[in-house]
Design an enzyme around this catalytic site. Structure first.
Site, PDB file in Angstrom:
ATOM      1  N   GLU A 157       0.845  -1.204   0.000  1.00 49.37           N
ATOM      2  CA  GLU A 157       0.000   0.000   0.000  1.00 49.37           C
ATOM      3  C   GLU A 157       0.885   1.261   0.000  1.00 49.37           C
ATOM      4  OE1 GLU A 157      -3.944  -0.916   2.591  1.00 49.37           O
ATOM      5  OE2 GLU A 157      -2.059  -1.536   3.481  1.00 49.37           O
ATOM      6  N   SER A 212      21.105   0.049  30.311  1.00 48.89           N
ATOM      7  CA  SER A 212      20.973   1.509  30.234  1.00 48.89           C
ATOM      8  C   SER A 212      21.796   2.127  31.359  1.00 48.89           C
ATOM      9  CB  SER A 212      19.521   1.946  30.313  1.00 48.89           C
ATOM     10  OG  SER A 212      18.777   1.065  31.060  1.00 48.89           O
ATOM     11  N   LEU A 213      21.736   3.432  31.481  1.00 52.43           N
ATOM     12  CA  LEU A 213      22.534   4.115  32.507  1.00 52.43           C
ATOM     13  C   LEU A 213      21.622   4.730  33.545  1.00 52.43           C
ATOM     14  CD1 LEU A 213      25.007   6.037  30.180  1.00 52.43           C
ATOM     15  CD2 LEU A 213      25.675   4.378  31.916  1.00 52.43           C
ATOM     16  N   GLU A 238      32.650  11.148  29.125  1.00 47.41           N
ATOM     17  CA  GLU A 238      32.359  11.223  27.682  1.00 47.41           C
ATOM     18  C   GLU A 238      31.017  11.912  27.492  1.00 47.41           C
ATOM     19  OE1 GLU A 238      32.071   7.131  26.433  1.00 47.41           O
ATOM     20  OE2 GLU A 238      33.830   6.649  27.636  1.00 47.41           O
ATOM     21  N   LYS A 296      27.310  12.366  26.449  1.00 42.48           N
ATOM     22  CA  LYS A 296      26.278  11.353  26.224  1.00 42.48           C
ATOM     23  C   LYS A 296      25.540  11.736  24.941  1.00 42.48           C
ATOM     24  CE  LYS A 296      22.707   8.634  28.395  1.00 42.48           C
ATOM     25  NZ  LYS A 296      21.629   8.720  27.447  1.00 42.48           N
ATOM     26  N   GLU A 328      27.096   4.781  19.315  1.00 47.57           N
ATOM     27  CA  GLU A 328      25.851   5.544  19.221  1.00 47.57           C
ATOM     28  C   GLU A 328      25.788   6.130  17.818  1.00 47.57           C
ATOM     29  OE1 GLU A 328      23.935   5.346  21.798  1.00 47.57           O
ATOM     30  OE2 GLU A 328      22.529   7.022  21.743  1.00 47.57           O
ATOM     31  N   CYS A 372     -11.086  -0.905  41.476  1.00 50.32           N
ATOM     32  CA  CYS A 372     -11.041   0.503  41.058  1.00 50.32           C
ATOM     33  C   CYS A 372     -10.604   0.505  39.598  1.00 50.32           C
ATOM     34  CB  CYS A 372     -10.039   1.271  41.918  1.00 50.32           C
ATOM     35  SG  CYS A 372      -9.562   2.864  41.213  1.00 50.32           S
ATOM     36  N   CYS A 394      -5.745   4.591  47.175  1.00 50.82           N
ATOM     37  CA  CYS A 394      -7.018   3.904  47.035  1.00 50.82           C
ATOM     38  C   CYS A 394      -6.694   2.433  47.278  1.00 50.82           C
ATOM     39  CB  CYS A 394      -7.548   4.102  45.617  1.00 50.82           C
ATOM     40  SG  CYS A 394      -8.990   3.093  45.262  1.00 50.82           S
ATOM     41  N   LYS A 430      23.183  14.351  33.840  1.00 50.85           N
ATOM     42  CA  LYS A 430      22.416  15.123  32.869  1.00 50.85           C
ATOM     43  C   LYS A 430      22.661  16.617  33.045  1.00 50.85           C
ATOM     44  CE  LYS A 430      20.285  11.739  30.830  1.00 50.85           C
ATOM     45  NZ  LYS A 430      18.896  11.547  30.578  1.00 50.85           N
TER      46      LYS A 430
HETATM   47  S1  IVH Z   1      28.013   3.845  28.178  1.00 54.31           S
HETATM   48  C1  IVH Z   1      25.840  -0.086  30.095  1.00 54.31           C
HETATM   49  N1  IVH Z   1      28.647   6.001  26.927  1.00 54.31           N
HETATM   50  O1  IVH Z   1      23.175   5.930  26.450  1.00 54.31           O
HETATM   51  C2  IVH Z   1      25.561   1.111  29.355  1.00 54.31           C
HETATM   52  N2  IVH Z   1      26.427   5.226  26.644  1.00 54.31           N
HETATM   53  O2  IVH Z   1      21.391   5.227  28.701  1.00 54.31           O
HETATM   54  C3  IVH Z   1      26.827   1.809  29.103  1.00 54.31           C
HETATM   55  N3  IVH Z   1      25.066   6.584  25.163  1.00 54.31           N
HETATM   56  O3  IVH Z   1      22.548   2.578  25.615  1.00 54.31           O
HETATM   57  C4  IVH Z   1      26.597   2.896  28.209  1.00 54.31           C
HETATM   58  N4  IVH Z   1      26.587   8.074  24.686  1.00 54.31           N
HETATM   59  O4  IVH Z   1      23.010   4.227  23.751  1.00 54.31           O
HETATM   60  C5  IVH Z   1      27.667   5.140  27.165  1.00 54.31           C
HETATM   61  N5  IVH Z   1      29.406   7.912  25.886  1.00 54.31           N
HETATM   62  C6  IVH Z   1      28.418   7.042  26.113  1.00 54.31           C
HETATM   63  C7  IVH Z   1      27.142   7.171  25.534  1.00 54.31           C
HETATM   64  C8  IVH Z   1      26.173   6.235  25.835  1.00 54.31           C
HETATM   65  C9  IVH Z   1      25.345   7.697  24.476  1.00 54.31           C
HETATM   66  C10 IVH Z   1      23.765   5.891  25.178  1.00 54.31           C
HETATM   67  C11 IVH Z   1      23.870   4.426  24.829  1.00 54.31           C
HETATM   68  C12 IVH Z   1      23.318   3.680  25.993  1.00 54.31           C
HETATM   69  C13 IVH Z   1      22.481   4.725  26.637  1.00 54.31           C
HETATM   70  C14 IVH Z   1      22.345   4.427  28.115  1.00 54.31           C
END
Ligand code: IVH
Length: 672
Positions: free
Chosen positions: A36, A79-80, A112, A114, A172, A427, A421, A304
């Protein structure tokens, strides 16, 4: 056809195509099939060919696809955890010091930027790129190798003689801000554009979009040749991977803050989006000792950038009901853009917070948004307050009409700030939230059945209880807005796929209060199989069985009371049993049953030198042991640390003939 009609027809088709591009790329929820989609695209191209006066649109995109092969990650992609201010960052440093029992020894961190993009994993065997995976759910990714190969500067061969046999690079992928300008009509932001492009079925489509990447970490490396994160990045940079030039070693808290400020100031001048700075323990041996929690490593944190703020006005204060019955007041505000996102709600946390800040309907407020966190009210500008404004009266009833209650906190013995509640599934607001939890990523993980769909299905009476998910009458979806043949087919498939689930995930899914992912695992390791849990649910001596739970490290009275209350409720009982009938729940597999302490039950008393209790527990579990929290006949070893062991526990263990080991014995066993 007149020229103006042709233009009109052409623009209509462009509009339709853009809508489907957005559904696919930005929302990941296609409504039409590949053919489609192709048909619309072809019609547009034909019009363009035939009528040269048409102003051509740069239409990026190809048919949607769900056809990537799923591949298990060699090492999960976690994740972080986040820090939002100086204090959070200080807490992180304290935590790693406590865990390693370093007592404020300076730990070198590698910092580093992010990058706000899409993560991918590149696997090299003897220097050749053999696999490329998307993150997926962190444990299973998608094979997107051909698409990744289209990215300039991702080496397909590493020409060096010191490359490990297996090298997994984590990176990334992003679109530069300038490059995004030329394609921005089709996507809501660069991150979505990168994600959409990476998941194109046809790599030639991916190649049309200027993707870039930064390598930031590793998964599996065999043999391991690196000692630090900085050494690793330096080396792979020499092997022609792109690493971020703003990365830097930071040696103390003040250097961490300086680096954070510096990167924040550079942020707007960079050609890629960043949303903070990642700080990682530089020493890889220490990283290994620190290990991971369920979702994130203990050795890293994303610090952050400070929350973005804006001024707006409160239109109304409403309440929301969470899955545990918690009542949260929410301010409905005049829409305002905060850090690029339009905000129209802000959390007010609880009654106390409203009283403390004296927040009222009609007030002018300062709100802030940090990362993915729900926007919050920072302050009220009382000078702008209407003379007639009245204090907010916190409702005493839930949206379902029943009275709410505040509990007495077990630790502080004071009345909790949160009202709840207590009606559970009775509910409708709680029931809906429970369903949303059930289908979420960490639980049943049903793609295509998100929060909005649960609301939609609830309204249509298609779902009321968990087991209803498996009995959806799909015929009723045919004429519904937002549902097409393809999305119905995909939903059916993901509902069916979710039937097979591990025991610990199942426990987490049913949402017993105080049983998050970690405690769900502990409970699963106790019952081991769904049949044993079923026997418990049906038994008349639940309390007796639950009393054995106290032995488990991590489980306390709070969890036991919560579990008991949950299954004393007949509705919870029936709903859980109905759900079990729909699922194929696999037995709990403890992580390592091999290992030096395989199946041994261990308990610790007293502190150890150079090692925190958390680390000792982590090591014991990694070696197959199970750590208990109290002495019982089942215990195999009581390990006595040199610092202040409890005499009563040692005596108890002696009387039960349990083997007692000293700190030194234990270390010897593990070092052999
Ligand atoms: S270290 C075990 N370094 O952030 C996870 N992550 O929230 C270690 N990201 O999945 C991740 N820049 O996609 C790391 N300099 C960096 C990063 C980075 C971006 C992203 C990455 C990861 C996510 C975690």
């Amino acid at each position: 056809m007149e020229k103006k009609d042709i233009i009109k027809k052409y623009n209509q088709k462009i509009k339709i195509l853009k809508k489907h591009n957005k559904l696919y790329f930005s929302n990941d929820k296609p409504q039409i099939s590949d053919s489609e989609y192709d048909k619309i695209k072809k019609e547009i191209l034909n019009l363009e060919k035939k009528y040269k006066f048409l102003k051509k649109n740069n239409l990026v995109g190809s048919p949607p696809s769900n056809k990537f092969t799923k591949v298990k990650h060699l090492v999960p992609m976690l994740s972080l955890s986040n820090a939002f201010d100086h204090q959070d960052m200080g807490d992180f440093l304290k935590k790693i010091n406590n865990y390693l029992k370093f007592e404020n020894k300076k730990i070198e961190l590698f910092s580093e930027p992010k990058i706000d993009g899409i993560s991918a994993s590149l696997i090299y065997k003897n220097g050749s790129l053999i696999k490329g995976l998307s993150r997926g759910d962190g444990s299973i990714g998608e094979d997107i190798l051909e698409n990744l190969k289209t990215i300039n500067n991702i080496p397909q061969k590493i020409l060096a003689n010191d490359v490990p046999n297996i090298l997994e690079i984590r990176c990334e992928v992003y679109i530069g801000k300038k490059d995004f300008e030329s394609i921005k009509d089709n996507f809501s932001n660069p991150r979505n554009a990168a994600g959409g492009s990476l998941r194109q079925k046809n790599p030639q489509e991916t190649a049309k979009i200027p993707l870039k990447y930064f390598a930031y970490g590793f998964g599996l490396i065999e043999p391991m040749i690196f000692k630090t994160q900085s050494e690793f990045l330096e080396k792979i940079c020499n092997w022609n991977f792109i690493t971020n030039p703003l990365s830097k070693i930071t040696k103390n808290f003040s250097e961490i803050e300086t680096q954070h400020k510096k990167i924040d100031q550079l942020r707007s001048s960079l050609d890629y989006d960043i949303d903070g700075v990642v700080y990682k323990v530089n020493d890889l041996d220490l990283q290994k000792r620190l290990g991971n929690t369920s979702n994130s490593p203990r050795w890293a944190i994303a610090y952050k950038f400070s929350a973005e703020k804006a001024i707006t006005k409160i239109k109304d204060i409403i309440i929301q009901v969470g899955r545990t019955g918690a009542i949260t007041p929410v301010a409905k505000v005049e829409p305002v853009t905060v850090g690029g996102v339009v905000v129209s709600n802000a959390t007010l946390h609880n009654e106390e917070e409203i009283q403390r800040k004296d927040i009222r309907v009609g007030d002018t407020i300062n709100i802030q948004r940090a990362g993915d966190v729900i926007p919050q009210v920072v302050s009220v500008d009382k000078s702008k307050r209407d003379k007639n404004s009245k204090k907010f009266k916190f409702p005493t009833k839930c949206l379902c009409g029943s009275e709410t209650k505040k509990e007495i906190s077990k630790s502080t013995k004071k009345l909790d700030a949160v009202s709840r509640c207590t009606k559970g599934y009775a509910c409708e607001y709680i029931a809906k939230e429970k369903l949303k939890h059930l289908v979420s990523k960490e639980a049943l993980n049903i793609d295509g059945l998100g929060k909005k769909v649960i609301d939609q299905f609830w309204k249509l009476n298609l779902i009321r209880e968990p087991s209803d998910i498996f009995k959806i009458d799909y015929n009723k979806l045919n004429d519904l807005e937002g549902w097409g043949e393809l999305s119905i087919k995909n939903l059916k498939k993901s509902v069916n796929n979710s039937r097979k689930i591990s025991f610990d995930r199942f426990i987490f899914s049913i949402g017993i209060r105080h049983f998050g992912q970690e405690n769900a695992k502990i409970l699963a390791s106790f019952f081991t199989s769904i049949n044993k849990l079923k026997n418990f649910i049906n038994s008349n001596n639940k309390k007796e069985i639950l009393n054995n739970l106290i032995q488990l490290d991590g489980i306390g009275d709070t969890q036991i009371i919560s579990m008991n209350n949950f299954f004393l409720n007949e509705t919870n009982k029936r709903i859980t049993l109905d759900l079990i009938n729909e699922l194929r729940i696999t037995d709990y597999k403890s992580k390592t049953v091999s290992g030096l302490l395989a199946n041994k039950k261990i308990m610790f008393t007293g502190g150890f030198s150079n090692m925190s209790r958390s680390e000792i527990k982590f090591i014991a579990e990694n070696n197959g042991g199970k750590v208990l929290g109290s002495i019982s006949k089942k215990l195999d070893y009581l390990i006595v640390g040199n610092s202040k062991p409890t005499k009563r526990k040692i005596d108890q263990a002696r009387s039960l003939n349990i083997k007692i080991l000293s700190e030194e014995d234990w270390k010897k066993i593990l070092n052999n």
